[in-house]
Design an enzyme around this catalytic site. Structure first.
Site, short mmCIF file in Angstrom:
data_model
loop_
_atom_site.label_atom_id
_atom_site.label_comp_id
_atom_site.label_asym_id
_atom_site.label_seq_id
_atom_site.Cartn_x
_atom_site.Cartn_y
_atom_site.Cartn_z
N LYS A 111 -13.22 -0.52 5.79
CA LYS A 111 -13.60 -1.31 4.78
C LYS A 111 -14.67 -2.36 5.23
CE LYS A 111 -9.74 0.24 2.89
NZ LYS A 111 -9.34 0.79 1.71
N TRP A 116 0.89 -1.12 0.04
CA TRP A 116 0.00 0.00 0.04
C TRP A 116 0.89 1.05 0.08
CZ3 TRP A 116 -1.86 2.76 4.64
CH2 TRP A 116 -2.90 3.65 4.38
N ASP A 169 -0.63 -5.28 9.43
CA ASP A 169 -1.40 -4.12 9.05
C ASP A 169 -3.04 -5.15 8.59
OD1 ASP A 169 -3.10 -2.31 7.66
OD2 ASP A 169 -1.41 -1.52 6.61
#
Ligand code: KET
Length: 549
Positions: free
Chosen positions: A394, A277, A358
């Protein structure tokens, strides 16, 4: 740099500037310490001569750079130091006068005629530049009251969030935003989960207040978030070995952990997957934590470069932090298998590294919250100390609520208490304490068995919709593409994204020709795709892959 005798500043103001010549560049620089002190008010100078053609070839670009750099010169240097720095700077920005071009502002008129004449600079730099004079081969400008922010240049758009800005500006009706990883319905509308609406209704009915939260956040949120991650009956939780602090979603939680690393593990390196990311590098850069990359993606197989990954983790200095995507790796959509996770844990353990997870997509990879937490739980079960940043952007669709957490699993309850106290100390001057609304939503949904079950059902629907468009996109590509190109990697990837393998030029074609907005690394967010648009997207990918090199 030579001083040009007798040539003073022509601005008729007491600005104490002298004219110098450096190569073909004329500089007006402060001629005394007092003038330097006046920098706030009077900044500078310059210009160029062009011996071949008599029109003054000013370039706005070096001009601005010169202004900016001059404004940055430190105060405590002497006049000579400034001159040296300025001349070095100008040599860099103007390697030769012939490389300078005439900006359109100066074309025609006084500049073209090359005659001494006062130009009105207001149109060029707002009203800041009061006086510019052009005479034969030299032009000079004197600036008064130049902004102290003159040295701040325009930042590039964010590679992910900037895509949404470009998408909003496009008026084509076929446009499709596959840039940011945000879930959309079949109608391509943002989705607020029913459980979120129910939790908010409950909160309204209870008439909850808006008092400050403690620095560590809402206690009931911290409790359920650690349980969701590790499993409610995990002994680590019962033994109080997990320091959990509510953070500003995944990003803010990663940032807190980065600050902790910077303060308590000076010099320790964070290993980041290649690719990862995009914001990971920014986060560690801003926290001044050194990082390097480990191999992850193998373009030849469009799969995991497992051997490369293991070799790079092994080769890293002992005690490094290894940043791992808990599930649904972003951007590749490729996760290690359970067996590979075991080997990764072996190597990390051998090397005394610290795993740093993460977890931004728990539930979005498999559709199951527990299955998607299994990598973290596997490491925790080995008794390893580890860090986990969580996000509810999300999986609960709470993008704008900025709700997440940093969890630090420690080897003792005592260590966890101390670590937590230090994270609070880091958070206090950054943002003082976190927002309450999203934390209450999560606490209500995860903490209530009925809402929790409903959430799991909604999660399965969301994950299922993404899987179905993934399949449909693959089917469409397979039907269209008779070249023998194998598109089956799309089906092997999981989570919100597909890493298409399209290069930058091909991604540009997707956007410029097809109005499909995506990141330039070839990532598309399938969460932003509907069944109805699969065919169109397949056409766009087919064209970009085969017709753009
Ligand atoms: N980690 C990963 C791996 C990740 O993809 C994101 C967001 C985050 C953390 C942070 O999300 P937050 O909303 O701060 O909890 N990724 C999407 C959005 C973004 O770039 O901010 C994305 O990749 O599109």
């Amino acid at each position: 740099m030579t001083k040009i005798a007798g040539n003073g500043c022509k601005c008729n103001r007491p600005c104490h500037l002298s004219i110098y010549q450096h190569h073909k560049i004329i500089l007006l620089l402060p001629s005394s310490a007092a003038a330097l002190q006046e920098r706030k008010r009077v900044l500078f100078f310059f210009y160029t001569t062009n011996r071949r053609n008599r029109s003054p070839p000013h370039s706005l670009t070096p001009f601005r750079t010169a202004v900016q750099s001059a404004a940055l010169l430190p105060r405590d240097l002497g006049v000579e130091d400034h001159h040296q720095m300025a001349s070095g700077m100008l040599s860099l920005t103007c390697p030769s006068s012939s490389s300078l071009s005439l900006p359109h502002h100066f074309k025609g008129g006084a500049a073209a005629a090359g005659k001494p004449k006062l130009l009105n600079q207001a149109s060029v730099f707002g009203k800041r530049f009061v006086n510019t004079e052009s005479f034969t081969r030299t032009t000079m400008a004197v600036a008064l009251n130049v902004s102290r922010f003159e040295s701040i240049t325009m930042a590039p758009p964010d590679p992910i969030l900037g895509v949404s800005e470009a998408f909003r500006a496009d008026t084509n009706e076929m446009k499709l935003n596959l840039g940011v990883g945000a879930y959309r319905t079949e109608d391509l509308q943002p989705y607020v989960l029913n459980v979120v609406k129910k939790a908010e209704k409950l909160m309204l009915e209870r008439g909850e207040n808006k008092e400050y939260l403690p620095i560590e956040g809402l206690a009931s949120f911290n409790k359920v978030t650690a349980e969701l991650l590790l499993g409610a009956d995990n002994p680590l939780i019962l033994q109080q070995r997990v320091a959990t602090v509510q953070g500003l979603s995944g990003t803010g939680s990663l940032r807190l952990a980065a600050a902790l690393i910077e303060r308590y593990f000076p010099g320790a390196k964070v290993l980041i997957s290649s690719p990862s990311w995009g914001n990971h590098k920014n986060i560690f850069n801003d926290a001044r934590v050194p990082w390097s990359e480990y191999r992850y993606y193998d373009p030849s197989t469009v799969g995991l470069d497992f051997d490369g990954m293991i070799a790079d983790i092994k080769a890293a200095p002992e005690g490094s932090f290894v940043l791992l995507h808990g599930c649904a790796h972003n951007p590749t959509g490729i996760d290690p298998t359970p067996e590979q996770w075991e080997i990764i844990a072996d190597v990390i353990q051998e090397k005394n590294h610290i795993p740093f997870f993460d977890v931004a997509y728990q539930g979005f990879a498999s559709g199951s919250l527990d299955v998607d937490a299994s990598s973290v739980r596997l490491f925790a079960a080995r008794g390893l100390e580890l860090l986990v940043a969580q996000s509810y952007s999300k999986n609960l669709g709470l993008y704008a609520e900025r709700i997440g957490a940093i969890n630090i699993v420690c080897s003792s309850a005592d260590a966890a208490t101390r670590v937590k106290s230090q994270i609070k100390r880091l958070a206090r001057p950054m943002y003082s304490n976190p927002p309450v609304h999203g934390a209450r939503i999560v606490a209500n949904v995860v903490g209530d068995p009925e809402l929790f079950n409903e959430w799991k059902e909604e999660m399965e629907v969301m994950a299922g919709r993404i899987k179905s468009v993934r399949q449909k996109l693959y089917d469409s590509l397979r039907a269209k593409d008779k070249s023998g190109k194998d598109w089956s990697f799309i089906l092997r990837q999981i989570g919100m994204f597909s890493f298409t393998g399209l290069n930058k030029a091909q991604s540009d074609n997707m956007t410029n020709k097809w109005h499909v907005y995506m990141t330039k690394d070839g990532r598309i967010s399938l969460a932003g795709l509907s069944s109805a648009k699969c065919e169109y997207l397949a056409d766009a990918i087919f064209d970009s892959y085969h017709n753009v090199s």
